[in-house]
Design an enzyme around this catalytic site. Structure first.
Site, short mmCIF file in Angstrom:
data_model
loop_
_atom_site.label_atom_id
_atom_site.label_comp_id
_atom_site.label_asym_id
_atom_site.label_seq_id
_atom_site.Cartn_x
_atom_site.Cartn_y
_atom_site.Cartn_z
N LYS A 102 0.83 -1.21 0.00
CA LYS A 102 0.00 0.00 0.00
C LYS A 102 0.86 1.26 0.00
O LYS A 102 2.05 1.24 0.31
CB LYS A 102 -0.96 -0.01 1.20
CG LYS A 102 -2.08 -1.03 1.05
CD LYS A 102 -3.09 -0.94 2.17
CE LYS A 102 -4.24 -1.93 1.94
NZ LYS A 102 -5.23 -1.89 3.05
N ARG A 114 -2.59 -10.09 5.90
CA ARG A 114 -3.09 -10.20 4.53
C ARG A 114 -2.03 -9.64 3.59
O ARG A 114 -1.72 -8.45 3.64
CB ARG A 114 -4.41 -9.44 4.39
CG ARG A 114 -5.10 -9.59 3.05
CD ARG A 114 -6.44 -8.87 3.04
NE ARG A 114 -7.15 -9.04 1.79
CZ ARG A 114 -7.01 -8.26 0.72
NH1 ARG A 114 -6.15 -7.24 0.77
NH2 ARG A 114 -7.69 -8.49 -0.39
#
Length: 321
Positions: free
Chosen positions: A265, A301
């Site tokens: 991210k 994750r």
């Protein structure tokens, strides 16, 4: 005023954090408008102590690794790679060490447009044959997709809206008896990064997740079936994401397992202090994953499964020694 308690002094002695093996030797007392105060664990109220130390059934020893499989043309990192059967191999993620494969057929990246139900179902259907024999979850906000995935063998629902997007989702999850991940978000994917704002992001996200957990309990979803996710990058600035990562241990007081999803991210670019293309964010992704492990999260994750599994093994090897 509401008082919050964040475990500090994480290591190998003290009270067991979420059942262990990580422990905490002290706590930080947090209250809006008041300076934080470090205190011994004896200062904990009994109910908070119970939530912080209770075993999370099904989780223990190390974080579970959730491998990401996006069956979409536009996901921020791997969009198109697995779209329409273009090379996605869930079994390969399992071979690499994934404990569970998280399958998403609608991108919820910042700026993403909503996907029609029929299209999301079609995308999901394209990957179902490859999921035979694989432990998998479905990343969706729609009750009909949740139902189709559960019918096809999914074992968990991962909802970035925390069961707020579709009015039918809460009742479906309650009736099906499946685990569910509740993720904090602010706004919709198309606009959530325009101008996210909080007075105190750490405490506000905690309160929001606590309210969603209470709503699930009231609907008949047992606490043992709930997982919480602070939602890194979903309606948060770099400052907000940093505060949540630094304060991760606070969320164990929710009394449920925690999932951390920060793989590749933009927060990694921000924390690195320089431009880092998505494909070059593996080192930062591993750093955040190990930070999560060191703060007791139960599920990571990630996109890079084999690398994360190895990093966790080395980290555990050092701690064991």
């Amino acid at each position: 005023m509401v008082i919050y308690w964040r475990p500090v002094g994480l290591g190998d002695w003290g009270l067991p954090l979420a059942g262990g093996p990580l422990c905490f030797a002290g706590v930080e007392r947090l209250e809006r408008g008041v300076a934080p105060e470090r205190l011994p664990v004896e200062a904990l109220p009994e109910d908070v102590r119970e939530r912080l130390t209770a075993v999370r059934p099904g989780y223990g020893g190390r974080p579970l690794v959730m491998g990401i499989l996006n069956v979409t043309p536009d996901s921020f990192s791997d969009g198109g790679q697995y779209f329409e059967g273009g090379g996605g191999d869930p079994a390969a993620l399992v071979t690499a060490g994934a404990d569970i494969v998280d399958v998403g057929a609608e991108s919820t990246r910042p700026g993403a447009a909503a996907v029609a139900l029929e299209e999301e179902l079609r995308r999901l259907g394209s990957v179902l044959p490859a999921l035979a024999g694989v432990r998998w979850s479905v990343d969706t906000r729609k009750a009909a997709v949740m139902a189709a995935a559960l019918d096809a063998g999914a074992g968990m629902i991962n909802d970035v809206s925390a069961l707020t997007h579709d009015p039918a989702a809460m009742a479906l999850v309650a009736a099906r008896g499946c685990p569910v991940v509740l993720m904090h978000h602010q706004g919709e994917p198309a606009t959530m990064q325009v101008a996210p704002a909080y007075d105190d992001v750490l405490l506000e996200v905690f309160d929001w997740l606590a309210a969603r957990i209470d709503a699930c309990l009231a609907a008949g979803i047992g606490r043992e079936r709930i997982v919480a996710d602070v939602g890194i990058g979903f309606g948060k600035s770099l400052h907000h994401n940093r505060a949540l990562l630094r304060g991760l241990a606070l969320f164990h007081a929710l009394g449920v397992p925690l999932l951390l999803g920060a793989s590749r991210k933009r927060v990694i670019e921000g924390l690195a202090g320089r431009a880092v293309p998505v494909g070059a964010r593996l080192p930062g992704s591993l750093a955040v994953a190990l930070h999560g492990a060191a703060h007791g999260v139960q599920i990571l994750r990630v996109h890079d499964v084999a690398e994360t599994v190895q990093a966790l093994a080395v980290w555990r090897g050092i701690e064991a020694a």
